[in-house]
Write an enzyme that holds these catalytic residues in place. Sequence first.
Site, PDB file in Angstrom:
ATOM      1  N   GLY A 159       0.815  -1.203   0.000  1.00 53.39           N
ATOM      2  CA  GLY A 159       0.000   0.000   0.000  1.00 53.39           C
ATOM      3  C   GLY A 159       0.852   1.258   0.000  1.00 53.39           C
ATOM      4  O   GLY A 159       0.440   2.300   0.484  1.00 53.39           O
ATOM      5  N   VAL A 213      -9.150  -1.512  -3.547  1.00 47.49           N
ATOM      6  CA  VAL A 213      -9.934  -0.280  -3.436  1.00 47.49           C
ATOM      7  C   VAL A 213     -10.560   0.057  -4.795  1.00 47.49           C
ATOM      8  O   VAL A 213     -11.745   0.387  -4.889  1.00 47.49           O
ATOM      9  CB  VAL A 213      -9.033   0.883  -2.969  1.00 47.49           C
ATOM     10  CG1 VAL A 213      -9.801   2.202  -2.954  1.00 47.49           C
ATOM     11  CG2 VAL A 213      -8.450   0.606  -1.597  1.00 47.49           C
ATOM     12  N   GLU A 251      16.007  -2.183  -5.517  1.00 45.76           N
ATOM     13  CA  GLU A 251      15.683  -2.322  -6.943  1.00 45.76           C
ATOM     14  C   GLU A 251      16.092  -1.060  -7.689  1.00 45.76           C
ATOM     15  O   GLU A 251      16.113   0.027  -7.113  1.00 45.76           O
ATOM     16  CB  GLU A 251      14.161  -2.455  -7.121  1.00 45.76           C
ATOM     17  CG  GLU A 251      13.616  -3.812  -6.854  1.00 45.76           C
ATOM     18  CD  GLU A 251      12.103  -3.843  -6.982  1.00 45.76           C
ATOM     19  OE1 GLU A 251      11.546  -4.906  -6.784  1.00 45.76           O
ATOM     20  OE2 GLU A 251      11.488  -2.796  -7.281  1.00 45.76           O
ATOM     21  N   ARG A 281      -6.107  -9.954  -2.710  1.00 41.30           N
ATOM     22  CA  ARG A 281      -7.374  -9.525  -2.101  1.00 41.30           C
ATOM     23  C   ARG A 281      -8.141  -8.659  -3.087  1.00 41.30           C
ATOM     24  O   ARG A 281      -7.650  -8.349  -4.154  1.00 41.30           O
ATOM     25  CB  ARG A 281      -7.055  -8.687  -0.858  1.00 41.30           C
ATOM     26  CG  ARG A 281      -6.094  -7.542  -1.223  1.00 41.30           C
ATOM     27  CD  ARG A 281      -5.943  -6.517  -0.161  1.00 41.30           C
ATOM     28  NE  ARG A 281      -4.808  -5.651  -0.387  1.00 41.30           N
ATOM     29  CZ  ARG A 281      -4.821  -4.546  -1.121  1.00 41.30           C
ATOM     30  NH1 ARG A 281      -5.932  -4.187  -1.744  1.00 41.30           N
ATOM     31  NH2 ARG A 281      -3.748  -3.802  -1.272  1.00 41.30           N
ATOM     32  N   ASN A 313      -1.379  -8.207  -4.974  1.00 38.80           N
ATOM     33  CA  ASN A 313      -2.299  -7.974  -3.860  1.00 38.80           C
ATOM     34  C   ASN A 313      -3.295  -9.125  -3.860  1.00 38.80           C
ATOM     35  O   ASN A 313      -4.087  -9.257  -4.786  1.00 38.80           O
ATOM     36  CB  ASN A 313      -3.021  -6.640  -4.004  1.00 38.80           C
ATOM     37  CG  ASN A 313      -2.052  -5.466  -3.929  1.00 38.80           C
ATOM     38  OD1 ASN A 313      -2.110  -4.559  -4.733  1.00 38.80           O
ATOM     39  ND2 ASN A 313      -1.134  -5.500  -2.991  1.00 38.80           N
ATOM     40  N   ARG A 325     -10.220   9.046  -5.752  1.00 35.54           N
ATOM     41  CA  ARG A 325     -10.319   8.808  -4.310  1.00 35.54           C
ATOM     42  C   ARG A 325     -10.505  10.151  -3.614  1.00 35.54           C
ATOM     43  O   ARG A 325      -9.620  11.010  -3.680  1.00 35.54           O
ATOM     44  CB  ARG A 325      -9.063   8.124  -3.791  1.00 35.54           C
ATOM     45  CG  ARG A 325      -8.847   6.755  -4.407  1.00 35.54           C
ATOM     46  CD  ARG A 325      -7.851   5.964  -3.597  1.00 35.54           C
ATOM     47  NE  ARG A 325      -7.436   4.766  -4.302  1.00 35.54           N
ATOM     48  CZ  ARG A 325      -6.699   3.802  -3.764  1.00 35.54           C
ATOM     49  NH1 ARG A 325      -6.312   3.914  -2.499  1.00 35.54           N
ATOM     50  NH2 ARG A 325      -6.345   2.745  -4.454  1.00 35.54           N
TER      51      ARG A 325
END
Lengths: 464, 172
Positions: free
Chosen positions: A179, A310, A215, A307, A305, A353
């Site tokens: 996140g 959003v 990275e 799941r 992710n 958002r």
Amino acid sequence: MTSPAPDSAWPRSSRVAIRRVLVANRGEIAVRIVRACHDLGIEAIVAFSEADRDSLAVRLADRAVCIGPPQSAGSYLNRDAILAAATALGCDAVHPGYGFLAENADFSAACAAEGITFIGPRPDAISAMGNKVEARRIALELGVPCIPGSPQPVGPDEAVRVADEVGYPVMLKAAAGGGGRGMRLARDAAELVEILGSASAEAAAAFGNGAMYVERYVGRARHIEVQVVFDTHGNGISLGDRDCTIQRRFQKLIEEAPSALPPATRHAMAAEALKLCRHVGYTGVGTVEFLYDQDRREFYFIEMNTRLQVEHPVTELTTGLDLVELQLRVAAGERLPLTQEQVPTLGHAIEFRINAEDPAQGFRPSAGTLARWTPPSGPGVRVDTHCYQGYRVPPYYDSLLAKVIVWGADRASAYARARRALAEMEVEGMATSLPFHRWILDNDDFIAGQTSTGWTEQHWGKGS
Amino acid sequence: MELRQDDIAEIVRIFNDSELQELRLDLGGNRLYLSKQAGGVAGWDAAPAGVAAAPAPVMAPPAAAASSRTGATPTPAPDAAAHAAPASVPDSNLVDLTSPLLGVFYRRPSPDKPAFVEVGNEVTADEPVCIIDVMKMFSKVPAGRAGRVVEILAQDGQLVEHGQVLMRLEPR
């Protein structure tokens, strides 16, 4: 809420084998899950903290249960309290939403041990893909392109050696982060050594794991992610991609679908995403995230992710599918109702958002009471929110107030509709990200798609 | 003469036991206003004509939420104001440190670290004395002025409102 396509690929009469779901989350996603349950005739019980007693999710739920104090460690992250509530109230499934326990393999396993369906992947798939270092190892093994960097967590000496090899600047990432948290940029060796210690300590405090890896930093990058869904019978499909390039502090502000990448690149990216998921026996919905280097015209896997996300409504509006319904049905053991070729591709969708953050002050979050709350509506506009006028936004959780998602037949009409919708919206009582969104919709770089993940920080508030 | 805290406490006690509704005392540099009126307190400024118009902030009930007295008169001339019920007597020399944000109050930088300050500590104006957590954005709150920490009113981990008194300092 308007959707340009049929609500569901399943016949309406088809009942789901799950009867009662415990919603172990809060805010807009708890509301979203309660609504999906009710659409399917499933009972929804909301687990809430003391700070969320007056929340919309609690009001909409068939029943609600207080699981602990406002601080999430004692409530939304309290596995024992949530499991106790689920068993005591006879729930046959737990939906973790996003954040909190959504990517916690131990919680997924604990649910299974109690005979409760965890609405998400199995623990082994979460462990494999939820840890960035492990996910990267698997990706490299499968030949999925990754950003050049350290294959394992590094100490200071190794970090400098890897950074010299891949070239500065480099990105320092917490293995257990997510996140947007636990990421730091280092421009040279001195800075790398300087921030490694503090970044590792922060990661240890925030995620209980201080492992860091290095990275190469991709400068002109677009953040593109592929939505996938797998059933428990070995079938998996991609539901298209989303462009989430507009971010602040590595957290997304705007997401849109489809991305503007060349079709061949989009197909290749989706194929790599499905390959990774198949390899770990993934089930449920998930998102495989990539960075697209606009100079080299290459993409790299960054993380998965495991799941619901959003920004899932963007995909819902461009496919006509209900992703929470998909989650519930595959968790109940149903087969996917469509093949890859049958996935619709419908116009263009974009999500904004609306955060309780002041864009004029570096997106500093604020809490308080919504003295005025008038979200937009009308054709092609969907608003996912838990807010209402007079709602007291608590300071304990994240700053997301609402997601305004608009749909148009193409990108230009979606943007036009977005301007209309955001002009309609009125919020008083706290600063929100609305001024930023209104500004960006008139910005030439944004309209032309000439942005990158660092663009917001470079241009917002700089008079351009 | 100078009013000491003990004197004020005694006056408040007598006032409470009396039939009086309001009391204004002006003893040169010391002024005291007491009232039993609920809801709105008239305050010193509403005093009869002829009274010097020095700044004397009106305290809204409840009495525990004392307002800052940073704008006091130049000479050490403490303004004492107290609402009769409940009787509370803030020391007029003290400066309130209020919360700049609605958030969660933390006394330490992280759970395993010692508190920023304890009662009795001397602090500089820039020195952080606590953290306010708003949606995981942690803002350090500086003391605001140099002095000694006399009282810490907010509890660790407690929700505090914008403007709520967190600590009291004795300025140096």
